[in-house]
Design an enzyme around this catalytic site. Sequence first.
Site, PDB file in Angstrom:
ATOM      1  N   ASP A 194       0.821  -1.206   0.000  1.00  0.00           N
ATOM      2  CA  ASP A 194       0.000   0.000   0.000  1.00  0.00           C
ATOM      3  C   ASP A 194       0.862   1.266   0.000  1.00  0.00           C
ATOM      4  O   ASP A 194       1.969   1.265   0.523  1.00  0.00           O
ATOM      5  CB  ASP A 194      -0.896  -0.026   1.253  1.00  0.00           C
ATOM      6  N   GLY A 195       0.317   2.329  -0.562  1.00  0.00           N
ATOM      7  CA  GLY A 195       0.989   3.631  -0.509  1.00  0.00           C
ATOM      8  C   GLY A 195       1.631   4.048  -1.822  1.00  0.00           C
ATOM      9  O   GLY A 195       2.322   5.070  -1.887  1.00  0.00           O
ATOM     10  N   ASN A 227     -10.552  -3.218  -6.401  1.00  0.00           N
ATOM     11  CA  ASN A 227      -9.704  -2.263  -7.133  1.00  0.00           C
ATOM     12  C   ASN A 227     -10.207  -1.945  -8.545  1.00  0.00           C
ATOM     13  O   ASN A 227      -9.742  -0.989  -9.173  1.00  0.00           O
ATOM     14  CB  ASN A 227      -8.249  -2.763  -7.206  1.00  0.00           C
ATOM     15  N   TRP A 228     -11.197  -2.698  -9.035  1.00  0.00           N
ATOM     16  CA  TRP A 228     -11.773  -2.376 -10.356  1.00  0.00           C
ATOM     17  C   TRP A 228     -12.451  -1.006 -10.336  1.00  0.00           C
ATOM     18  O   TRP A 228     -12.717  -0.435 -11.387  1.00  0.00           O
ATOM     19  CB  TRP A 228     -12.817  -3.437 -10.763  1.00  0.00           C
ATOM     20  N   GLU A 247       0.032 -12.421  13.238  1.00  0.00           N
ATOM     21  CA  GLU A 247       0.568 -11.229  13.892  1.00  0.00           C
ATOM     22  C   GLU A 247       0.576 -10.106  12.847  1.00  0.00           C
ATOM     23  O   GLU A 247       0.871 -10.354  11.676  1.00  0.00           O
ATOM     24  CB  GLU A 247       2.018 -11.481  14.352  1.00  0.00           C
TER      25      GLU A 247
HETATM   26  C1  FPP Z   1      -2.242   0.001  -3.280  1.00  0.00           C
HETATM   27  O1  FPP Z   1      -1.659   1.295  -3.162  1.00  0.00           O
HETATM   28  C2  FPP Z   1      -1.608  -0.700  -4.386  1.00  0.00           C
HETATM   29  C3  FPP Z   1      -2.272  -1.309  -5.420  1.00  0.00           C
HETATM   30  C4  FPP Z   1      -3.737  -1.337  -5.528  1.00  0.00           C
HETATM   31  C5  FPP Z   1      -1.531  -1.954  -6.517  1.00  0.00           C
HETATM   32  C6  FPP Z   1      -0.364  -2.788  -6.082  1.00  0.00           C
HETATM   33  C7  FPP Z   1       0.309  -3.335  -7.242  1.00  0.00           C
HETATM   34  C8  FPP Z   1       1.638  -3.321  -7.430  1.00  0.00           C
HETATM   35  C9  FPP Z   1       2.602  -2.818  -6.427  1.00  0.00           C
HETATM   36  C10 FPP Z   1       2.191  -3.913  -8.663  1.00  0.00           C
HETATM   37  C11 FPP Z   1       2.677  -5.280  -8.328  1.00  0.00           C
HETATM   38  C12 FPP Z   1       3.279  -5.906  -9.480  1.00  0.00           C
HETATM   39  C13 FPP Z   1       3.551  -7.221  -9.523  1.00  0.00           C
HETATM   40  C14 FPP Z   1       4.271  -7.711 -10.689  1.00  0.00           C
HETATM   41  C15 FPP Z   1       3.165  -8.185  -8.475  1.00  0.00           C
HETATM   42  P1  FPP Z   1      -2.565   2.563  -3.444  1.00  0.00           P
HETATM   43  O2  FPP Z   1      -2.578   2.813  -4.915  1.00  0.00           O
HETATM   44  O3  FPP Z   1      -3.898   2.368  -2.818  1.00  0.00           O
HETATM   45  O4  FPP Z   1      -1.777   3.703  -2.717  1.00  0.00           O
HETATM   46  P2  FPP Z   1      -2.408   4.977  -2.022  1.00  0.00           P
HETATM   47  O5  FPP Z   1      -3.187   4.481  -0.829  1.00  0.00           O
HETATM   48  O6  FPP Z   1      -1.213   5.775  -1.631  1.00  0.00           O
HETATM   49  O7  FPP Z   1      -3.261   5.670  -3.043  1.00  0.00           O
END
Ligand code: FPP
Length: 242
Positions: A16-17, A64-65, A209
């Site tokens: 996340d982030g 997430n869609w 945990e």
């Molecule tokens: C959440 O952060 C992150 C996601 C919804 C996408 C995570 C996907 C990746 C890191 C790509 C992974 C790639 C592979 C190949 C496994 P956010 O977008 O919600 O962040 P925010 O809370 O700061 O907006």
Amino acid sequence: MIDKDRLPKHVGIIMDGNGRWAKQRGLPRSQGHKQGAKTFKLICDYANEIGIENLTFYAFSTENWRRPSDEVAAIMQLFREYLADAQKRKKENEQKGMRIRFIGDLGEKSGVPKDIQRLVRKMEKESLDKTKTVVNIAVNYGGRQEITRAVQELAARVKEGKLEPDSITQEDISALLYTAGQPDPDLIIRPSGEYRLSNFLIWQAAYSEFWYSDILWPDFTTEDFDRALSDYANRSRRFGGI
Ligand code: FPP
């Protein structure tokens, strides 16, 4: 170095982030996900080196869609590139003892692009069963959806007369989850200052945990991972006992 006996067997990570990381730099959100994918690879390799047997990364949830379509497309593109790269690095991953799996709904009607569905199926067929590290990448994954799917299967068995409702056990349910055969996560890591499970491994996390931090996922390092492992090693797990 952490005592090998005190290493978690299964670590779940909520990546996340990414969006905030990009925003801080005046970049589009997709750049945050791109950097997040780099961190994912770094932590995979490191966890494999130190002998973590199972990892589950939350990469894309069933919720997430709802994000803008260009952001969804950018994340899908990262999966596509990663799958192509994993295909190229097959030998390398085999030597490292790394098995990559995608968990979640990647079926025909899932909305996941067809070429990704195909690449995932191809990779699953070629993956080694017994290996040092299993990496689960949760895509179009939701814990409630996962449990619903298990319940539907059990209900079908009851309907066919193959199963008595009273004889259904917790193990029967666990065996029908995407993580069947793997230990439940001992440790769940969520960076970026959020304190939620967000439908991630909700059945499997019953006794996990938790480790939280304010670091945004793209900034997460092997030192942060070590900190989480060392905190975990010092916790006393009672599983409801005393
Ligand atoms: C959440 O952060 C992150 C996601 C919804 C996408 C995570 C996907 C990746 C890191 C790509 C992974 C790639 C592979 C190949 C496994 P956010 O977008 O919600 O962040 P925010 O809370 O700061 O907006």
